[in-house]
Design a protein around this motif. Structure first.
Motif, PDB file in Angstrom:
ATOM      1  N   GLN A   5       0.546  -1.396  -0.312  1.00 40.10           N
ATOM      2  CA  GLN A   5       0.351  -0.077   0.330  1.00 40.10           C
ATOM      3  C   GLN A   5       0.834   1.799  -0.118  1.00 40.10           C
ATOM      4  O   GLN A   5       0.496   2.231   0.981  1.00 40.10           O
ATOM      5  N   VAL A   6       2.208   1.300  -0.526  1.00 40.35           N
ATOM      6  CA  VAL A   6       2.967   2.298  -0.781  1.00 40.35           C
ATOM      7  C   VAL A   6       3.638   2.453  -1.988  1.00 40.35           C
ATOM      8  O   VAL A   6       3.443   2.031  -2.735  1.00 40.35           O
ATOM      9  N   ASP A   7       4.248   4.041  -2.621  1.00 35.99           N
ATOM     10  CA  ASP A   7       4.169   4.040  -3.415  1.00 35.99           C
ATOM     11  C   ASP A   7       5.528   4.257  -3.254  1.00 35.99           C
ATOM     12  O   ASP A   7       6.567   4.141  -2.161  1.00 35.99           O
ATOM     13  N   VAL A   8       6.724   4.963  -4.112  1.00 36.60           N
ATOM     14  CA  VAL A   8       7.523   5.444  -3.933  1.00 36.60           C
ATOM     15  C   VAL A   8       7.854   6.525  -3.029  1.00 36.60           C
ATOM     16  O   VAL A   8       9.122   6.880  -3.003  1.00 36.60           O
ATOM     17  N   ASP A   9       7.244   7.570  -3.190  1.00 31.74           N
ATOM     18  CA  ASP A   9       7.108   8.828  -2.424  1.00 31.74           C
ATOM     19  C   ASP A   9       6.754   8.349  -0.889  1.00 31.74           C
ATOM     20  O   ASP A   9       7.796   8.953   0.359  1.00 31.74           O
ATOM     21  N   GLU A  10       6.023   7.051  -0.316  1.00 32.04           N
ATOM     22  CA  GLU A  10       6.538   7.170   0.388  1.00 32.04           C
ATOM     23  C   GLU A  10       7.359   5.783   0.725  1.00 32.04           C
ATOM     24  O   GLU A  10       7.584   6.195   2.246  1.00 32.04           O
ATOM     25  N   VAL A  11       8.089   5.150  -0.052  1.00 35.25           N
ATOM     26  CA  VAL A  11       8.601   4.634   0.361  1.00 35.25           C
ATOM     27  C   VAL A  11      10.131   5.364   0.890  1.00 35.25           C
ATOM     28  O   VAL A  11      11.044   5.246   1.995  1.00 35.25           O
ATOM     29  N   MET A  12      10.209   6.678   0.473  1.00 35.93           N
ATOM     30  CA  MET A  12      11.126   7.962   0.401  1.00 35.93           C
ATOM     31  C   MET A  12      10.663   8.457   1.790  1.00 35.93           C
ATOM     32  O   MET A  12      11.771   8.542   2.698  1.00 35.93           O
ATOM     33  N   TYR A  13       9.975   8.186   2.128  1.00 35.91           N
ATOM     34  CA  TYR A  13       9.495   9.289   3.694  1.00 35.91           C
ATOM     35  C   TYR A  13       9.777   7.793   4.281  1.00 35.91           C
ATOM     36  O   TYR A  13      10.564   7.939   5.482  1.00 35.91           O
ATOM     37  N   ILE A  14       9.309   6.861   4.592  1.00 27.30           N
ATOM     38  CA  ILE A  14       9.413   5.284   5.550  1.00 27.30           C
ATOM     39  C   ILE A  14      11.363   5.539   5.520  1.00 27.30           C
ATOM     40  O   ILE A  14      11.623   5.536   6.360  1.00 27.30           O
ATOM     41  N   ALA A  15      12.160   5.658   4.527  1.00 31.92           N
ATOM     42  CA  ALA A  15      13.400   5.148   4.725  1.00 31.92           C
ATOM     43  C   ALA A  15      14.103   6.366   5.406  1.00 31.92           C
ATOM     44  O   ALA A  15      14.962   6.326   5.978  1.00 31.92           O
ATOM     45  N   LYS A  16      13.895   7.756   4.958  1.00 38.88           N
ATOM     46  CA  LYS A  16      14.444   8.499   5.187  1.00 38.88           C
ATOM     47  C   LYS A  16      13.998   9.420   6.674  1.00 38.88           C
ATOM     48  O   LYS A  16      14.766   9.323   7.962  1.00 38.88           O
ATOM     49  N   GLU A  17      12.804   9.327   7.074  1.00 32.21           N
ATOM     50  CA  GLU A  17      12.136   9.902   7.614  1.00 32.21           C
ATOM     51  C   GLU A  17      12.075   9.074   9.245  1.00 32.21           C
ATOM     52  O   GLU A  17      12.468   9.237  10.101  1.00 32.21           O
ATOM     53  N   LEU A  18      11.688   7.851   8.684  1.00 32.81           N
ATOM     54  CA  LEU A  18      11.166   6.738  10.018  1.00 32.81           C
ATOM     55  C   LEU A  18      12.696   6.037  10.054  1.00 32.81           C
ATOM     56  O   LEU A  18      12.898   6.291  10.954  1.00 32.81           O
ATOM     57  N   TRP A  19      13.320   5.668   9.429  1.00 29.10           N
ATOM     58  CA  TRP A  19      14.842   4.878   9.338  1.00 29.10           C
ATOM     59  C   TRP A  19      15.956   5.267   9.152  1.00 29.10           C
ATOM     60  O   TRP A  19      16.908   4.934   9.574  1.00 29.10           O
ATOM     61  N   HIS A  20      15.885   6.790   8.675  1.00 28.93           N
ATOM     62  CA  HIS A  20      17.538   7.539   8.398  1.00 28.93           C
ATOM     63  C   HIS A  20      18.568   6.216   7.669  1.00 28.93           C
ATOM     64  O   HIS A  20      19.298   6.508   7.913  1.00 28.93           O
ATOM     65  N   GLY A  21      17.538   6.034   6.710  1.00 31.48           N
ATOM     66  CA  GLY A  21      18.313   5.259   5.990  1.00 31.48           C
ATOM     67  C   GLY A  21      19.398   4.553   6.258  1.00 31.48           C
ATOM     68  O   GLY A  21      20.507   3.806   5.353  1.00 31.48           O
ATOM     69  N   ARG A  22      18.760   3.830   7.383  1.00 31.69           N
ATOM     70  CA  ARG A  22      19.771   2.751   8.133  1.00 31.69           C
ATOM     71  C   ARG A  22      18.919   1.331   8.737  1.00 31.69           C
ATOM     72  O   ARG A  22      17.371   1.615   8.608  1.00 31.69           O
ATOM     73  N   SER A  23      19.259   0.391   9.745  1.00 26.95           N
ATOM     74  CA  SER A  23      18.508  -0.507   9.409  1.00 26.95           C
ATOM     75  C   SER A  23      17.492  -0.669  10.788  1.00 26.95           C
ATOM     76  O   SER A  23      18.651   0.581  11.915  1.00 26.95           O
ATOM     77  N   ALA A  24      16.582  -0.738  11.513  1.00 28.01           N
ATOM     78  CA  ALA A  24      15.788  -0.019  12.666  1.00 28.01           C
ATOM     79  C   ALA A  24      16.656  -0.701  13.652  1.00 28.01           C
ATOM     80  O   ALA A  24      16.257  -0.535  14.494  1.00 28.01           O
ATOM     81  N   ARG A  25      17.593  -1.531  13.506  1.00 29.86           N
ATOM     82  CA  ARG A  25      18.358  -2.501  14.705  1.00 29.86           C
ATOM     83  C   ARG A  25      19.117  -1.754  14.749  1.00 29.86           C
ATOM     84  O   ARG A  25      20.155  -1.777  16.008  1.00 29.86           O
TER      85      ARG A  25
END
Length: 464
Positions: free
Chosen positions: A367-387
Protein backbone atom coordinates in the motif's frame (compact mmCIF):
# COMPACT_ATOMS: atom_id res chain seq x y z
CA UNK A 1 -29.71 52.49 -23.12
CA UNK A 2 -32.86 50.37 -22.67
CA UNK A 3 -31.96 48.29 -25.76
CA UNK A 4 -28.44 47.74 -24.43
CA UNK A 5 -29.83 46.57 -21.09
CA UNK A 6 -32.17 44.14 -22.84
CA UNK A 7 -29.31 42.79 -24.95
CA UNK A 8 -27.10 42.25 -21.95
CA UNK A 9 -29.92 40.58 -20.08
CA UNK A 10 -30.51 38.23 -23.00
CA UNK A 11 -26.81 37.33 -23.05
CA UNK A 12 -26.92 36.53 -19.36
CA UNK A 13 -30.10 34.46 -19.65
CA UNK A 14 -28.68 32.68 -22.68
CA UNK A 15 -25.53 31.74 -20.82
CA UNK A 16 -27.57 30.51 -17.85
CA UNK A 17 -29.85 28.40 -20.05
CA UNK A 18 -26.82 27.07 -21.88
CA UNK A 19 -25.24 25.92 -18.62
CA UNK A 20 -28.48 24.30 -17.45
CA UNK A 21 -28.98 22.52 -20.76
CA UNK A 22 -25.38 21.30 -20.71
CA UNK A 23 -25.78 19.80 -17.25
CA UNK A 24 -29.11 18.20 -18.22
CA UNK A 25 -27.61 16.77 -21.39
CA UNK A 26 -24.64 15.45 -19.40
CA UNK A 27 -26.98 13.59 -17.03
CA UNK A 28 -29.01 12.11 -19.90
CA UNK A 29 -25.93 10.98 -21.79
CA UNK A 30 -24.40 9.53 -18.65
CA UNK A 31 -27.56 7.54 -17.92
CA UNK A 32 -27.87 6.28 -21.48
CA UNK A 33 -24.21 5.31 -21.81
CA UNK A 34 -24.24 3.67 -18.41
CA UNK A 35 -27.01 1.42 -19.62
CA UNK A 36 -24.78 0.48 -22.53
CA UNK A 37 -21.88 -0.14 -20.16
CA UNK A 38 -19.63 2.25 -22.09
CA UNK A 39 -17.63 3.84 -19.26
CA UNK A 40 -14.94 5.12 -21.60
CA UNK A 41 -17.46 7.04 -23.68
CA UNK A 42 -19.03 8.50 -20.53
CA UNK A 43 -15.69 9.82 -19.36
CA UNK A 44 -14.85 11.39 -22.72
CA UNK A 45 -18.29 12.94 -23.17
CA UNK A 46 -18.30 14.26 -19.60
CA UNK A 47 -14.96 15.96 -20.15
CA UNK A 48 -16.17 17.53 -23.39
CA UNK A 49 -19.38 18.84 -21.86
CA UNK A 50 -17.62 20.15 -18.77
CA UNK A 51 -15.20 21.95 -21.06
CA UNK A 52 -18.09 23.56 -22.92
CA UNK A 53 -19.69 24.60 -19.64
CA UNK A 54 -16.47 26.29 -18.48
CA UNK A 55 -16.15 28.02 -21.84
CA UNK A 56 -19.59 29.54 -21.38
CA UNK A 57 -18.67 30.53 -17.83
CA UNK A 58 -15.61 32.37 -19.12
CA UNK A 59 -17.56 34.12 -21.86
CA UNK A 60 -20.03 35.74 -19.48
CA UNK A 61 -18.94 37.33 -16.19
CA UNK A 62 -21.70 38.56 -13.90
CA UNK A 63 -21.40 41.53 -11.55
CA UNK A 64 -22.85 40.52 -8.19
CA UNK A 65 -24.31 44.01 -7.59
CA UNK A 66 -26.74 44.36 -10.47
CA UNK A 67 -26.69 41.00 -12.28
CA UNK A 68 -25.55 42.60 -15.55
CA UNK A 69 -22.54 41.66 -17.66
CA UNK A 70 -19.44 43.30 -16.21
CA UNK A 71 -18.00 46.16 -18.26
CA UNK A 72 -14.28 46.17 -18.98
CA UNK A 73 -12.76 47.60 -15.82
CA UNK A 74 -9.77 48.92 -17.75
CA UNK A 75 -12.04 51.39 -19.58
CA UNK A 76 -12.03 53.38 -16.33
CA UNK A 77 -9.10 55.84 -16.40
CA UNK A 78 -8.38 55.53 -12.67
CA UNK A 79 -8.38 51.73 -12.79
CA UNK A 80 -6.22 51.75 -15.91
CA UNK A 81 -3.69 54.05 -14.25
CA UNK A 82 -3.70 51.99 -11.02
CA UNK A 83 -2.89 48.87 -13.05
CA UNK A 84 -0.56 50.56 -15.52
CA UNK A 85 2.51 48.57 -14.40
CA UNK A 86 0.63 45.32 -14.86
CA UNK A 87 -0.54 46.43 -18.30
CA UNK A 88 3.04 47.26 -19.24
CA UNK A 89 4.13 43.81 -18.04
CA UNK A 90 1.36 41.63 -19.48
CA UNK A 91 0.01 43.79 -22.29
CA UNK A 92 -3.50 45.25 -22.39
CA UNK A 93 -5.28 42.15 -23.73
CA UNK A 94 -3.75 39.84 -21.14
CA UNK A 95 -4.50 42.24 -18.28
CA UNK A 96 -8.10 42.36 -19.47
CA UNK A 97 -8.25 38.60 -18.93
CA UNK A 98 -7.11 39.15 -15.33
CA UNK A 99 -9.67 41.88 -14.64
CA UNK A 100 -12.43 39.71 -16.09
CA UNK A 101 -11.52 36.80 -13.82
CA UNK A 102 -13.22 35.34 -10.79
CA UNK A 103 -11.08 33.75 -8.05
CA UNK A 104 -12.13 31.98 -4.84
CA UNK A 105 -9.75 32.07 -1.84
CA UNK A 106 -10.53 29.64 0.97
CA UNK A 107 -8.62 30.14 4.22
CA UNK A 108 -7.64 33.73 5.02
CA UNK A 109 -4.80 33.42 7.52
CA UNK A 110 -1.15 34.22 6.91
CA UNK A 111 -1.08 32.56 3.46
CA UNK A 112 -4.59 33.29 2.20
CA UNK A 113 -4.72 36.94 3.24
CA UNK A 114 -1.51 37.77 1.36
CA UNK A 115 -2.62 35.78 -1.68
CA UNK A 116 -5.99 37.54 -1.76
CA UNK A 117 -4.38 40.94 -1.23
CA UNK A 118 -2.07 40.59 -4.22
CA UNK A 119 -4.82 39.16 -6.42
CA UNK A 120 -6.79 42.31 -5.63
CA UNK A 121 -3.84 44.62 -6.29
CA UNK A 122 -3.18 42.76 -9.54
CA UNK A 123 -6.63 43.68 -10.80
CA UNK A 124 -8.67 40.49 -10.44
CA UNK A 125 -12.21 41.72 -11.00
CA UNK A 126 -14.12 39.42 -8.68
CA UNK A 127 -13.06 37.70 -5.44
CA UNK A 128 -14.87 35.35 -3.11
CA UNK A 129 -13.20 35.25 0.34
CA UNK A 130 -14.09 32.32 2.60
CA UNK A 131 -13.08 31.66 6.22
CA UNK A 132 -15.08 30.71 9.32
CA UNK A 133 -12.48 32.11 11.76
CA UNK A 134 -11.90 35.52 13.34
CA UNK A 135 -8.81 37.73 13.49
CA UNK A 136 -6.85 37.04 16.69
CA UNK A 137 -4.14 39.11 18.32
CA UNK A 138 -1.55 36.38 17.68
CA UNK A 139 -2.34 36.32 13.95
CA UNK A 140 -1.14 39.91 13.45
CA UNK A 141 2.46 38.71 12.96
CA UNK A 142 1.51 37.28 9.56
CA UNK A 143 -1.84 38.67 8.39
CA UNK A 144 -1.74 40.90 5.29
CA UNK A 145 -3.98 43.78 6.41
CA UNK A 146 -5.43 43.16 9.90
CA UNK A 147 -4.84 45.72 12.65
CA UNK A 148 -5.39 45.54 16.41
CA UNK A 149 -8.75 47.18 15.91
CA UNK A 150 -9.73 44.22 13.69
CA UNK A 151 -9.20 41.58 16.42
CA UNK A 152 -12.45 39.66 16.89
CA UNK A 153 -13.75 40.50 13.41
CA UNK A 154 -14.29 37.62 10.96
CA UNK A 155 -11.24 37.35 8.69
CA UNK A 156 -13.37 37.40 5.54
CA UNK A 157 -15.15 40.60 6.59
CA UNK A 158 -11.86 42.20 7.68
CA UNK A 159 -10.31 41.67 4.25
CA UNK A 160 -13.41 42.89 2.42
CA UNK A 161 -13.47 46.15 4.38
CA UNK A 162 -9.78 46.83 3.76
CA UNK A 163 -10.03 45.85 0.10
CA UNK A 164 -12.80 48.38 -0.54
CA UNK A 165 -10.32 51.20 0.04
CA UNK A 166 -7.60 49.66 -2.15
CA UNK A 167 -9.49 48.62 -5.29
CA UNK A 168 -13.19 49.48 -4.86
CA UNK A 169 -13.99 48.46 -8.45
CA UNK A 170 -13.34 44.81 -7.59
CA UNK A 171 -16.48 42.93 -6.62
CA UNK A 172 -15.51 41.31 -3.30
CA UNK A 173 -17.83 38.86 -1.59
CA UNK A 174 -17.06 37.65 1.94
CA UNK A 175 -18.47 34.44 3.40
CA UNK A 176 -17.97 33.63 7.08
CA UNK A 177 -18.28 29.95 6.38
CA UNK A 178 -16.57 26.63 6.98
CA UNK A 179 -15.91 24.65 3.82
CA UNK A 180 -17.43 21.17 3.94
CA UNK A 181 -19.78 18.99 1.90
CA UNK A 182 -22.80 21.08 2.89
CA UNK A 183 -21.23 24.37 1.77
CA UNK A 184 -19.46 23.04 -1.35
CA UNK A 185 -22.13 24.19 -3.80
CA UNK A 186 -22.41 27.65 -2.23
CA UNK A 187 -18.65 28.20 -2.38
CA UNK A 188 -17.61 26.50 -5.61
CA UNK A 189 -20.56 27.26 -7.89
CA UNK A 190 -20.38 30.28 -10.18
CA UNK A 191 -17.60 28.98 -12.44
CA UNK A 192 -14.51 30.42 -10.71
CA UNK A 193 -11.44 30.71 -12.94
CA UNK A 194 -9.24 29.59 -10.04
CA UNK A 195 -9.63 28.29 -6.49
CA UNK A 196 -6.90 28.90 -3.91
CA UNK A 197 -6.72 26.33 -1.12
CA UNK A 198 -5.08 28.04 1.86
CA UNK A 199 -6.55 25.69 4.48
CA UNK A 200 -4.30 24.10 7.11
CA UNK A 201 -6.71 21.34 8.20
CA UNK A 202 -6.17 18.07 6.35
CA UNK A 203 -9.79 16.82 6.30
CA UNK A 204 -11.12 20.06 4.84
CA UNK A 205 -8.18 20.46 2.46
CA UNK A 206 -8.56 16.95 1.03
CA UNK A 207 -12.32 17.37 0.59
CA UNK A 208 -11.85 20.71 -1.18
CA UNK A 209 -9.17 19.43 -3.56
CA UNK A 210 -11.25 16.37 -4.42
CA UNK A 211 -14.27 18.57 -5.11
CA UNK A 212 -12.26 20.84 -7.40
CA UNK A 213 -10.95 17.85 -9.36
CA UNK A 214 -14.47 16.44 -9.62
CA UNK A 215 -15.85 19.79 -10.84
CA UNK A 216 -13.00 20.37 -13.27
CA UNK A 217 -11.91 23.58 -11.49
CA UNK A 218 -8.36 24.89 -11.54
CA UNK A 219 -6.97 24.83 -8.01
CA UNK A 220 -3.67 25.77 -6.36
CA UNK A 221 -2.98 24.39 -2.90
CA UNK A 222 -0.71 25.70 -0.14
CA UNK A 223 1.01 23.14 2.07
CA UNK A 224 2.76 23.73 5.41
CA UNK A 225 4.28 27.20 5.81
CA UNK A 226 4.74 26.97 9.58
CA UNK A 227 8.06 26.16 11.29
CA UNK A 228 10.11 27.22 8.23
CA UNK A 229 12.61 30.04 7.86
CA UNK A 230 14.28 29.73 4.42
CA UNK A 231 12.36 31.58 1.65
CA UNK A 232 14.79 30.37 -1.04
CA UNK A 233 13.47 26.81 -0.76
CA UNK A 234 9.82 27.53 -1.59
CA UNK A 235 8.68 25.81 -4.80
CA UNK A 236 5.63 25.29 -7.00
CA UNK A 237 5.22 21.77 -8.34
CA UNK A 238 2.76 18.93 -8.72
CA UNK A 239 1.57 17.43 -5.44
CA UNK A 240 3.44 14.23 -6.36
CA UNK A 241 6.75 16.12 -6.26
CA UNK A 242 6.38 17.90 -2.91
CA UNK A 243 8.85 16.60 -0.33
CA UNK A 244 9.82 17.25 3.31
CA UNK A 245 6.31 18.43 4.09
CA UNK A 246 4.17 16.31 6.45
CA UNK A 247 0.95 18.07 5.38
CA UNK A 248 1.38 17.43 1.64
CA UNK A 249 2.48 13.88 2.39
CA UNK A 250 -0.75 13.21 4.26
CA UNK A 251 -2.82 14.96 1.59
CA UNK A 252 -1.28 12.79 -1.14
CA UNK A 253 -2.01 9.66 0.84
CA UNK A 254 -5.62 10.60 1.59
CA UNK A 255 -6.42 11.76 -1.96
CA UNK A 256 -5.12 8.52 -3.40
CA UNK A 257 -6.74 6.32 -0.75
CA UNK A 258 -10.17 8.00 -0.54
CA UNK A 259 -10.64 9.50 -4.01
CA UNK A 260 -8.24 7.71 -6.36
CA UNK A 261 -6.51 11.02 -7.14
CA UNK A 262 -2.80 10.62 -7.80
CA UNK A 263 -1.33 14.06 -8.48
CA UNK A 264 -2.34 16.58 -11.10
CA UNK A 265 -2.75 19.33 -8.48
CA UNK A 266 -0.18 22.17 -8.31
CA UNK A 267 1.00 23.02 -4.80
CA UNK A 268 3.21 25.61 -3.12
CA UNK A 269 5.55 23.94 -0.65
CA UNK A 270 8.95 24.28 0.99
CA UNK A 271 11.85 21.89 0.51
CA UNK A 272 12.98 22.90 3.98
CA UNK A 273 12.36 20.39 6.74
CA UNK A 274 10.18 21.89 9.54
CA UNK A 275 12.30 23.37 12.32
CA UNK A 276 9.67 23.04 15.06
CA UNK A 277 6.77 20.81 16.06
CA UNK A 278 3.31 21.47 17.45
CA UNK A 279 3.56 22.90 20.94
CA UNK A 280 2.07 20.81 23.77
CA UNK A 281 -1.50 21.78 24.58
CA UNK A 282 -2.22 23.08 28.07
CA UNK A 283 -5.73 23.47 29.40
CA UNK A 284 -7.06 26.16 31.78
CA UNK A 285 -5.32 24.45 34.70
CA UNK A 286 -1.93 24.83 33.03
CA UNK A 287 -1.52 21.07 32.80
CA UNK A 288 -1.08 19.25 29.48
CA UNK A 289 -4.41 17.95 28.24
CA UNK A 290 -5.92 16.26 25.19
CA UNK A 291 -6.38 19.05 22.60
CA UNK A 292 -9.31 17.25 20.93
CA UNK A 293 -11.36 17.89 24.09
CA UNK A 294 -11.24 21.61 23.28
CA UNK A 295 -12.01 21.52 19.56
CA UNK A 296 -14.86 23.81 18.53
CA UNK A 297 -14.89 22.27 15.07
CA UNK A 298 -14.06 18.52 14.84
CA UNK A 299 -10.78 17.83 13.05
CA UNK A 300 -9.38 21.34 13.41
CA UNK A 301 -6.10 21.81 15.17
CA UNK A 302 -6.15 23.35 18.64
CA UNK A 303 -2.42 23.10 19.31
CA UNK A 304 -0.09 25.77 17.95
CA UNK A 305 2.75 25.44 15.49
CA UNK A 306 5.39 28.19 15.69
CA UNK A 307 5.28 30.44 12.62
CA UNK A 308 7.79 32.97 11.30
CA UNK A 309 5.37 35.47 9.75
CA UNK A 310 7.44 36.15 6.65
CA UNK A 311 7.17 32.59 5.28
CA UNK A 312 3.35 32.28 5.00
CA UNK A 313 3.37 35.78 3.49
CA UNK A 314 5.79 34.61 0.80
CA UNK A 315 3.69 31.48 0.25
CA UNK A 316 0.71 33.76 -0.40
CA UNK A 317 2.68 35.99 -2.76
CA UNK A 318 3.87 32.93 -4.69
CA UNK A 319 0.29 31.70 -5.01
CA UNK A 320 -0.95 35.07 -6.27
CA UNK A 321 1.88 35.32 -8.79
CA UNK A 322 1.18 31.82 -10.10
CA UNK A 323 -2.55 32.46 -10.48
CA UNK A 324 -2.24 35.92 -12.07
CA UNK A 325 0.26 34.72 -14.67
CA UNK A 326 -2.00 31.76 -15.42
CA UNK A 327 -5.02 34.04 -15.84
CA UNK A 328 -3.04 36.37 -18.11
CA UNK A 329 -1.83 33.46 -20.22
CA UNK A 330 1.83 34.08 -19.46
CA UNK A 331 3.85 30.86 -19.56
CA UNK A 332 6.24 30.65 -16.58
CA UNK A 333 8.55 27.67 -16.36
CA UNK A 334 8.86 26.70 -12.69
CA UNK A 335 12.12 25.27 -11.40
CA UNK A 336 12.18 21.49 -11.44
CA UNK A 337 12.24 19.65 -8.13
CA UNK A 338 15.11 17.20 -8.39
CA UNK A 339 15.66 14.33 -5.98
CA UNK A 340 19.08 12.85 -6.63
CA UNK A 341 18.36 9.75 -4.57
CA UNK A 342 15.10 8.72 -6.23
CA UNK A 343 16.67 5.61 -7.82
CA UNK A 344 17.47 4.29 -4.35
CA UNK A 345 13.83 4.52 -3.33
CA UNK A 346 12.69 2.87 -6.54
CA UNK A 347 15.08 0.01 -5.76
CA UNK A 348 13.65 -0.38 -2.26
CA UNK A 349 10.10 -0.25 -3.61
CA UNK A 350 10.85 -2.92 -6.21
CA UNK A 351 12.51 -5.14 -3.62
CA UNK A 352 9.43 -4.84 -1.43
CA UNK A 353 7.17 -5.92 -4.29
CA UNK A 354 9.40 -8.88 -5.16
CA UNK A 355 9.63 -9.92 -1.50
CA UNK A 356 5.85 -9.79 -1.10
CA UNK A 357 5.33 -11.86 -4.24
CA UNK A 358 7.90 -14.40 -3.06
CA UNK A 359 6.53 -14.69 0.50
CA UNK A 360 2.79 -14.19 -0.01
CA UNK A 361 2.33 -15.03 -3.68
CA UNK A 362 1.08 -11.53 -4.51
CA UNK A 363 1.99 -7.86 -4.08
CA UNK A 364 -1.65 -6.78 -3.70
CA UNK A 365 -1.06 -5.89 -0.04
CA UNK A 366 1.64 -3.32 -0.86
CA UNK A 367 0.00 0.00 0.00
CA UNK A 368 2.94 2.34 -0.56
CA UNK A 369 4.41 4.03 -3.62
CA UNK A 370 7.95 5.32 -4.23
CA UNK A 371 7.19 8.62 -2.53
CA UNK A 372 6.02 6.90 0.63
CA UNK A 373 9.01 4.57 0.52
CA UNK A 374 11.12 7.75 0.55
CA UNK A 375 9.34 8.88 3.71
CA UNK A 376 9.77 5.50 5.40
CA UNK A 377 13.46 5.23 4.52
CA UNK A 378 14.46 8.85 5.20
CA UNK A 379 12.15 10.10 7.91
CA UNK A 380 11.45 6.95 9.90
CA UNK A 381 14.63 4.88 9.61
CA UNK A 382 17.19 7.43 8.39
CA UNK A 383 18.43 5.11 5.65
CA UNK A 384 19.65 2.52 8.15
CA UNK A 385 18.46 -0.76 9.57
CA UNK A 386 15.78 -0.44 12.23
CA UNK A 387 18.09 -2.50 14.44
CA UNK A 388 20.80 0.15 14.41
CA UNK A 389 20.50 2.26 17.53
CA UNK A 390 22.13 5.39 16.07
CA UNK A 391 19.70 7.35 13.95
CA UNK A 392 22.02 9.83 12.26
CA UNK A 393 20.84 12.66 10.03
CA UNK A 394 20.10 11.79 6.43
CA UNK A 395 23.01 12.25 4.05
CA UNK A 396 24.74 10.60 1.14
CA UNK A 397 26.48 8.26 3.58
CA UNK A 398 23.16 6.68 4.47
CA UNK A 399 23.17 4.86 1.14
CA UNK A 400 26.54 3.15 1.48
CA UNK A 401 24.76 -0.05 2.46
CA UNK A 402 21.73 0.33 0.16
CA UNK A 403 22.55 -2.99 -1.48
CA UNK A 404 21.98 -4.70 1.87
CA UNK A 405 18.67 -3.05 2.81
CA UNK A 406 15.05 -3.97 2.20
CA UNK A 407 11.58 -3.16 3.53
CA UNK A 408 9.54 -5.85 5.28
CA UNK A 409 6.30 -5.92 7.22
CA UNK A 410 6.59 -5.42 10.96
CA UNK A 411 3.34 -7.30 11.57
CA UNK A 412 2.76 -10.02 8.97
CA UNK A 413 -1.00 -9.98 9.68
CA UNK A 414 -1.30 -6.38 8.42
CA UNK A 415 -0.75 -4.95 4.90
CA UNK A 416 2.57 -3.45 3.82
CA UNK A 417 1.57 0.12 4.64
CA UNK A 418 3.41 3.24 5.80
CA UNK A 419 2.79 2.33 9.44
CA UNK A 420 3.78 -1.34 9.09
CA UNK A 421 7.12 -1.37 7.25
CA UNK A 422 10.61 -1.47 8.71
CA UNK A 423 13.99 -1.20 7.02
CA UNK A 424 16.31 -4.17 7.65
CA UNK A 425 19.40 -5.79 6.20
CA UNK A 426 18.77 -8.95 4.19
CA UNK A 427 19.91 -11.34 6.93
CA UNK A 428 17.94 -9.41 9.56
CA UNK A 429 14.86 -9.58 7.34
CA UNK A 430 15.11 -13.38 7.11
CA UNK A 431 15.37 -13.61 10.90
CA UNK A 432 12.47 -11.23 11.36
CA UNK A 433 10.23 -13.31 9.07
CA UNK A 434 10.91 -16.38 11.24
CA UNK A 435 9.69 -14.66 14.42
CA UNK A 436 6.31 -13.48 15.70
CA UNK A 437 5.73 -10.08 17.29
CA UNK A 438 5.08 -11.83 20.59
CA UNK A 439 8.53 -13.42 20.33
CA UNK A 440 10.15 -10.04 19.71
CA UNK A 441 8.18 -8.36 22.51
CA UNK A 442 9.24 -11.04 24.96
CA UNK A 443 12.90 -11.42 23.93
CA UNK A 444 13.67 -7.83 22.82
CA UNK A 445 11.26 -5.47 24.62
CA UNK A 446 13.43 -2.42 24.03
CA UNK A 447 13.60 -3.02 20.27
CA UNK A 448 9.87 -3.79 20.18
CA UNK A 449 8.96 -0.54 21.96
CA UNK A 450 11.30 1.55 19.80
CA UNK A 451 9.89 0.23 16.51
CA UNK A 452 6.32 0.49 17.77
CA UNK A 453 6.94 4.13 18.68
CA UNK A 454 8.35 4.96 15.24
CA UNK A 455 5.47 3.28 13.41
CA UNK A 456 2.98 5.06 15.65
CA UNK A 457 4.49 8.35 14.47
CA UNK A 458 3.86 7.35 10.85
CA UNK A 459 0.29 6.41 11.72
CA UNK A 460 -0.31 9.84 13.25
CA UNK A 461 1.35 11.79 10.44
CA UNK A 462 -0.67 9.96 7.81
CA UNK A 463 -3.86 10.11 9.87
CA UNK A 464 -4.34 6.35 9.56
Amino acid sequence: MEDRAKSLALVGVGALLGSVSTITLLKLLTRRMANQGDKKAIELESKRLLSETHTRCNEVSLDGNDGMVRANLLDDEIVSEQLTRNIQFFGLESQQKVTASYVVVIGLGGVGSHAASMLLRSGVGRLLLVDFDQVSLSSLNRHAVAKRADVGIPKAQCLKEHFSSIFPECHVEAKVLLYDASSEEEILSGCPDFVLDCIDNIDTKVALLAACVRRGLKVLSATGAGARADPTRIRVADLRESTNDPLSRSVRHRLRRDYGIDGGIPVVFSLEKPKAKLLPFKGPSGEEENPSDYQIVPGFRVRIIPVLGTIPAIFGQVMASYVVTQLAGLQVQTEAVVNLDVDHYRTLHQRLIEHEESLYGTAMQVQVDVDEVMYIAKELWHGRSARELSANDVGRGMWRSVNELMLVRWDREKPASVSNLILLKFKEADEHESMTLDDIKEKEPEFFNRVTSVLKRAELEFDL
